[in-house]
Design a protein around this motif. Sequence first.
Motif, PDB file in Angstrom:
ATOM      1  N   ASN A   1       6.761 144.190  -4.821  1.00 44.98           N
ATOM      2  CA  ASN A   1       7.703 143.372  -4.499  1.00 44.98           C
ATOM      3  C   ASN A   1       7.506 142.493  -3.439  1.00 44.98           C
ATOM      4  O   ASN A   1       6.560 142.833  -2.581  1.00 44.98           O
ATOM      5  N   TYR A   2       8.117 141.169  -3.440  1.00 45.18           N
ATOM      6  CA  TYR A   2       7.457 140.158  -2.289  1.00 45.18           C
ATOM      7  C   TYR A   2       8.524 139.551  -1.630  1.00 45.18           C
ATOM      8  O   TYR A   2       9.654 139.480  -2.279  1.00 45.18           O
ATOM      9  N   ALA A   3       8.470 139.206  -0.282  1.00 45.75           N
ATOM     10  CA  ALA A   3       9.279 138.382   0.213  1.00 45.75           C
ATOM     11  C   ALA A   3       9.545 136.948  -0.536  1.00 45.75           C
ATOM     12  O   ALA A   3       8.417 136.496  -1.118  1.00 45.75           O
ATOM     13  N   ASP A   4      10.562 136.402  -0.527  1.00 45.41           N
ATOM     14  CA  ASP A   4      10.886 134.914  -1.396  1.00 45.41           C
ATOM     15  C   ASP A   4       9.943 134.222  -0.872  1.00 45.41           C
ATOM     16  O   ASP A   4       9.403 133.182  -1.563  1.00 45.41           O
ATOM     17  N   SER A   5       9.559 134.101   0.515  1.00 43.72           N
ATOM     18  CA  SER A   5       8.625 132.937   1.211  1.00 43.72           C
ATOM     19  C   SER A   5       7.259 132.853   0.726  1.00 43.72           C
ATOM     20  O   SER A   5       6.556 131.987   0.999  1.00 43.72           O
ATOM     21  N   VAL A   6       6.638 134.290   0.189  1.00 43.12           N
ATOM     22  CA  VAL A   6       5.546 134.191  -0.431  1.00 43.12           C
ATOM     23  C   VAL A   6       5.162 134.515  -1.835  1.00 43.12           C
ATOM     24  O   VAL A   6       3.988 134.252  -2.191  1.00 43.12           O
ATOM     25  N   LYS A   7       6.291 134.521  -2.583  1.00 42.22           N
ATOM     26  CA  LYS A   7       6.079 134.994  -4.009  1.00 42.22           C
ATOM     27  C   LYS A   7       5.544 133.529  -4.709  1.00 42.22           C
ATOM     28  O   LYS A   7       5.863 132.491  -4.303  1.00 42.22           O
ATOM     29  N   GLY A   8       4.626 133.695  -5.414  1.00 42.32           N
ATOM     30  CA  GLY A   8       3.733 132.992  -6.292  1.00 42.32           C
ATOM     31  C   GLY A   8       2.511 132.540  -5.398  1.00 42.32           C
ATOM     32  O   GLY A   8       1.623 131.952  -5.739  1.00 42.32           O
ATOM     33  N   ARG A   9       2.309 132.887  -4.176  1.00 42.81           N
ATOM     34  CA  ARG A   9       1.421 132.547  -3.256  1.00 42.81           C
ATOM     35  C   ARG A   9       0.525 133.860  -2.816  1.00 42.81           C
ATOM     36  O   ARG A   9      -0.586 133.803  -2.757  1.00 42.81           O
ATOM     37  N   PHE A  10       1.171 134.752  -2.539  1.00 41.45           N
ATOM     38  CA  PHE A  10       0.569 136.308  -2.380  1.00 41.45           C
ATOM     39  C   PHE A  10       0.464 137.291  -3.484  1.00 41.45           C
ATOM     40  O   PHE A  10       1.395 137.002  -3.997  1.00 41.45           O
ATOM     41  N   THR A  11      -0.612 137.860  -3.461  1.00 40.77           N
ATOM     42  CA  THR A  11      -0.600 139.097  -4.420  1.00 40.77           C
ATOM     43  C   THR A  11      -0.986 140.257  -3.584  1.00 40.77           C
ATOM     44  O   THR A  11      -2.004 140.212  -2.831  1.00 40.77           O
ATOM     45  N   ILE A  12      -0.324 141.375  -3.852  1.00 40.38           N
ATOM     46  CA  ILE A  12      -0.507 142.620  -3.294  1.00 40.38           C
ATOM     47  C   ILE A  12      -1.286 143.476  -4.347  1.00 40.38           C
ATOM     48  O   ILE A  12      -0.747 143.518  -5.580  1.00 40.38           O
ATOM     49  N   SER A  13      -2.344 144.131  -4.129  1.00 46.43           N
ATOM     50  CA  SER A  13      -3.049 145.086  -4.921  1.00 46.43           C
ATOM     51  C   SER A  13      -3.233 146.457  -4.300  1.00 46.43           C
ATOM     52  O   SER A  13      -3.463 146.361  -2.931  1.00 46.43           O
TER      53      SER A  13
ATOM     54  N   ALA B   1      -7.739 155.070  -5.448  1.00 44.37           N
ATOM     55  CA  ALA B   1      -8.795 156.150  -5.142  1.00 44.37           C
ATOM     56  C   ALA B   1      -9.456 155.905  -3.632  1.00 44.37           C
ATOM     57  O   ALA B   1     -10.028 156.804  -3.256  1.00 44.37           O
ATOM     58  N   LYS B   2      -9.361 154.654  -3.203  1.00 48.17           N
ATOM     59  CA  LYS B   2      -9.886 154.711  -1.821  1.00 48.17           C
ATOM     60  C   LYS B   2      -8.755 154.362  -0.847  1.00 48.17           C
ATOM     61  O   LYS B   2      -8.922 154.164   0.422  1.00 48.17           O
ATOM     62  N   ASN B   3      -7.586 154.569  -1.107  1.00 53.70           N
ATOM     63  CA  ASN B   3      -6.416 154.435  -0.222  1.00 53.70           C
ATOM     64  C   ASN B   3      -6.433 153.317   0.552  1.00 53.70           C
ATOM     65  O   ASN B   3      -6.279 153.126   1.643  1.00 53.70           O
ATOM     66  N   THR B   4      -6.564 152.108  -0.101  1.00 54.29           N
ATOM     67  CA  THR B   4      -6.528 150.732  -0.022  1.00 54.29           C
ATOM     68  C   THR B   4      -5.786 149.913  -0.383  1.00 54.29           C
ATOM     69  O   THR B   4      -5.404 149.919  -1.750  1.00 54.29           O
ATOM     70  N   VAL B   5      -5.003 149.004   0.259  1.00 55.03           N
ATOM     71  CA  VAL B   5      -4.327 148.071  -0.009  1.00 55.03           C
ATOM     72  C   VAL B   5      -4.716 146.843   0.340  1.00 55.03           C
ATOM     73  O   VAL B   5      -5.222 146.578   1.321  1.00 55.03           O
ATOM     74  N   TYR B   6      -4.522 145.791  -0.646  1.00 53.74           N
ATOM     75  CA  TYR B   6      -5.251 144.364  -0.257  1.00 53.74           C
ATOM     76  C   TYR B   6      -3.897 143.489  -0.418  1.00 53.74           C
ATOM     77  O   TYR B   6      -3.013 143.612  -1.037  1.00 53.74           O
ATOM     78  N   LEU B   7      -4.054 142.208   0.330  1.00 59.86           N
ATOM     79  CA  LEU B   7      -3.114 141.160   0.455  1.00 59.86           C
ATOM     80  C   LEU B   7      -3.899 139.938   0.060  1.00 59.86           C
ATOM     81  O   LEU B   7      -4.385 139.432   1.167  1.00 59.86           O
ATOM     82  N   GLN B   8      -3.948 139.423  -1.015  1.00 59.98           N
ATOM     83  CA  GLN B   8      -4.535 138.361  -1.376  1.00 59.98           C
ATOM     84  C   GLN B   8      -3.495 137.116  -0.868  1.00 59.98           C
ATOM     85  O   GLN B   8      -2.324 136.856  -1.597  1.00 59.98           O
TER      86      GLN B   8
ATOM     87  N   VAL C   1       6.798 141.509   4.050  1.00 60.12           N
ATOM     88  CA  VAL C   1       6.079 140.649   3.257  1.00 60.12           C
ATOM     89  C   VAL C   1       5.798 140.709   1.833  1.00 60.12           C
ATOM     90  O   VAL C   1       5.993 140.482   0.859  1.00 60.12           O
ATOM     91  N   ALA C   2       5.196 142.012   1.525  1.00 62.19           N
ATOM     92  CA  ALA C   2       4.805 142.516   0.135  1.00 62.19           C
ATOM     93  C   ALA C   2       4.831 144.413   0.291  1.00 62.19           C
ATOM     94  O   ALA C   2       4.522 144.801   1.271  1.00 62.19           O
ATOM     95  N   VAL C   3       5.158 145.031  -1.082  1.00 65.63           N
ATOM     96  CA  VAL C   3       5.002 146.279  -1.038  1.00 65.63           C
ATOM     97  C   VAL C   3       4.187 146.513  -2.372  1.00 65.63           C
ATOM     98  O   VAL C   3       4.696 146.073  -3.370  1.00 65.63           O
ATOM     99  N   HIS C   4       3.567 147.609  -2.459  1.00 68.67           N
ATOM    100  CA  HIS C   4       3.028 148.104  -3.573  1.00 68.67           C
ATOM    101  C   HIS C   4       3.465 149.764  -3.654  1.00 68.67           C
ATOM    102  O   HIS C   4       2.971 150.625  -2.818  1.00 68.67           O
ATOM    103  N   THR C   5       4.024 150.222  -4.740  1.00 65.37           N
ATOM    104  CA  THR C   5       4.561 151.489  -4.909  1.00 65.37           C
ATOM    105  C   THR C   5       3.311 152.304  -5.576  1.00 65.37           C
ATOM    106  O   THR C   5       2.416 151.750  -6.232  1.00 65.37           O
ATOM    107  N   SER C   6       3.029 153.787  -5.584  1.00 62.82           N
ATOM    108  CA  SER C   6       2.309 154.558  -6.258  1.00 62.82           C
ATOM    109  C   SER C   6       2.731 154.406  -7.847  1.00 62.82           C
ATOM    110  O   SER C   6       1.400 154.680  -8.437  1.00 62.82           O
ATOM    111  N   GLY C   7       3.747 153.973  -8.395  1.00 66.41           N
ATOM    112  CA  GLY C   7       3.980 153.630  -9.773  1.00 66.41           C
ATOM    113  C   GLY C   7       3.366 152.273 -10.054  1.00 66.41           C
ATOM    114  O   GLY C   7       3.551 152.180 -11.255  1.00 66.41           O
TER     115      GLY C   7
END
Length: 122
Positions: free
Chosen positions: A58-70, A74-81, A48-54
């Motif tokens: 990157n997103y799957a084509d099927s979710v681009k423009g609709r999903f946002t990864i952040s 500091a909290k070792n947390t990833v979100y998917l809006q 679906v989506a990935v977020h690097t430490s840098g």
Amino acid sequence: QVQLVESGGGLVQAGGSLRLSCVASGSIYSINIMGWYRQAPGNQREFVAVHTSGGSTNYADSVKGRFTISRDNAKNTVYLQMNTLKPEDTAHYYCYALLRAYGSTDLLLSYWGQGTQVTVSS
């Protein structure tokens, strides 16, 4: 020992939004990558989506423009809006992390959470 715990799934109507969270905990030295995969019944698990430490994403084509990864490092947390959800987004969503743990910092280890269900009704 490292654990990934997801939250935020649920039932939503088409066009609605959900925000998934995933917290990594345990003997974590550093996290390279955090991301999301999903698996619908009868289908293979898909990226679906990935977020690097840098900070790259990157997103799957099927979710681009609709999903946002952040990510909150500091909290070792990833979100998917997830916005403008569609019935085809219905799946079990899994959090993924590629990290180094204390005691084995020379190794990159992959971990998965148990997942959280997202159901989008039409």
